[in-house]
Enzyme design. Structure first.
Site, PDB file in Angstrom:
ATOM      1  CE  LYS A   1      -6.047  -0.182   1.839  1.00  0.00           C
ATOM      2  NZ  LYS A   1      -6.733  -0.776   2.995  1.00  0.00           N
TER       3      LYS A   1
ATOM      4  CD  GLU B   1      -2.769   1.297   2.473  1.00  0.00           C
ATOM      5  OE1 GLU B   1      -2.703   0.402   3.339  1.00  0.00           O
ATOM      6  OE2 GLU B   1      -3.553   2.253   2.555  1.00  0.00           O
TER       7      GLU B   1
HETATM    8  P1  13P Z   1      -9.404   4.235   4.232  1.00  0.00           P
HETATM    9  O1  13P Z   1     -10.277   3.459   3.264  1.00  0.00           O
HETATM   10  O2  13P Z   1     -10.189   4.848   5.356  1.00  0.00           O
HETATM   11  O3  13P Z   1      -8.475   5.169   3.548  1.00  0.00           O
HETATM   12  O4  13P Z   1      -8.516   3.156   4.975  1.00  0.00           O
HETATM   13  C1  13P Z   1      -7.960   2.141   4.249  1.00  0.00           C
HETATM   14  C2  13P Z   1      -6.670   1.779   4.848  1.00  0.00           C
HETATM   15  O5  13P Z   1      -6.460   0.653   5.217  1.00  0.00           O
HETATM   16  C3  13P Z   1      -5.641   2.804   4.938  1.00  0.00           C
HETATM   17  O6  13P Z   1      -4.429   2.229   5.270  1.00  0.00           O
END
Ligand code: 13P
Length: 341
Positions: free
Chosen positions: A220, A178
């Protein structure tokens, strides 16, 4: 590493019409969410709240492929003594775990941060696997501003993501990779696109240098989207088209799936954007959600920390899960929201 098994889990995480519930708020973040609904954040209240979602059986079975947990939650038991991990598995979803240890200032890069938590990660992963985790998450944070991000920031974060991903795969855990470019600023969608492209290119380069098998990861990313404070907000169609083009440009087709973060978008915008991308269709990877706020905000506002609101909060959660499940298939329609209201 058994890559066939990692690939099977990664594919299940992005199975058609299903997505990931990000319920891995750190103690600090969940306290902020609870403060907003005048609810005290205690070990029990956090457990009660998360149990409410995990026991929304129909929503979990039909629309949620996996749940990202925080360290506290993966060891917690439901009110009746069942481990929460077992509750999640019984609902047909895969338990996952956030393993990064948050962010620290990056030296020589004012205002920028790097994600920490690599030391001892190998040992922690072994314990999480024994506890039932089959995937993990590590979030890098990249801010956009004057002179930001620096290459130092992009590179340090990409390197840490790749080190984490390699350690996960060695522990037979699918890494969610991510790199989050924040949407908090006043930059426009094209600036977001430029920065996110940079972050994704560098991340895949580092994954390669660290010998990470792309068949065994889930990406992600953020969407290509206007900063929240930008006076000119891009349309749903523009967000969808630019995001899909960006992903085609940066994400090899060996990656089984892409599961977006919501990043502060409204519940409905996050759903509409995902839906519009899937309506474009003909994509080499599964495209779904891994939302925190956009899946949970309605449930929190309904729950308000009160046991008598649990059933209504579960309905609110189930509704968002269903809408996003439809969006993951490109089958969502705006009037489905109105009907529910
Ligand atoms: P949000 O969808 O609230 O951005 O959170 C997702 C997430 O896991 C951020 O690390």
């Amino acid at each position: 590493m058994n890559l066939a098994d990692l690939n099977k889990i990664a594919k299940a995480m992005v199975a058609p019409g299903r997505g990931i519930l990000a319920a891995d708020e750190s103690s600090g973040t969940i306290k902020k969410r609870f403060d907003a609904i005048n609810t005290e954040s205690t070990e029990d209240s956090r457990r009660d709240y998360r149990e409410l979602m995990f026991r929304s059986t129909e929503a979990m079975k039909n629309h949620i492929s996996g749940v990202i947990l925080y360290d506290e939650t993966i060891w917690q038991k439901a009110k009746d003594g069942t481990p929460l991990v077992k509750v999640i598995e019984a609902a047909g979803a895969i338990p996952g775990i956030k393993v990064d240890e948050g962010i620290k200032p990056l030296p020589n890069c004012p205002g920028e941060v790097v994600t920490i938590g690599l030391d001892k990660l190998a040992d922690r992963l072994t314990k999480y696997y024994e506890q039932g985790a089959r995937f993990a998450k590590w979030r890098a944070v990249i801010d956009v501003g004057a002179g930001m991000p620096s290459y130092s920031c992009i590179r340090a974060n990409a390197h840490a993501l790749a080190r984490y991903a390699a350690l996960c795969q060695a522990a037979q855990i699918v890494p969610i990779v991510e790199p989050e470019v924040l949407m908090d600023g006043d930059h426009d969608i094209d600036r977001c696109l430029e920065v996110t492209t940079f972050a994704l290119k560098e991340t895949f380069q580092e994954l390669y240098y660290n010998k990470v098998a792309l068949e065994g990861i889930v990406l992600k990313p953020n969407m290509a989207i206007s900063g929240k404070k930008c006076p000119k907000q891009a349309s749903v169609q523009e967000v969808a088209e630019k995001t899909v083009k960006m992903l085609r440009d940066c994400v090899p087709s060996a990656v089984p799936g892409v599961a977006f973060l919501s990043g502060g978008q409204s519940d409905e915008a996050a759903t509409a954007h995902l839906d519009a991308m899937n309506k474009i269709g003909n994509l080499p990877w599964g495209l779904t959600f891994s939302y925190g706020r956009a899946l949970q905000a309605a449930a929190q506002k309904t729950w308000l920390g009160k046991s008598e609101n649990v059933a209504a909060a579960q309905r609110a959660f189930a509704h968002r899960a269903k809408m996003n499940g439809l969006a993951a298939l490109g089958q969502w329609k705006a009037d489905l929201e109105k009907k529910a209201a």
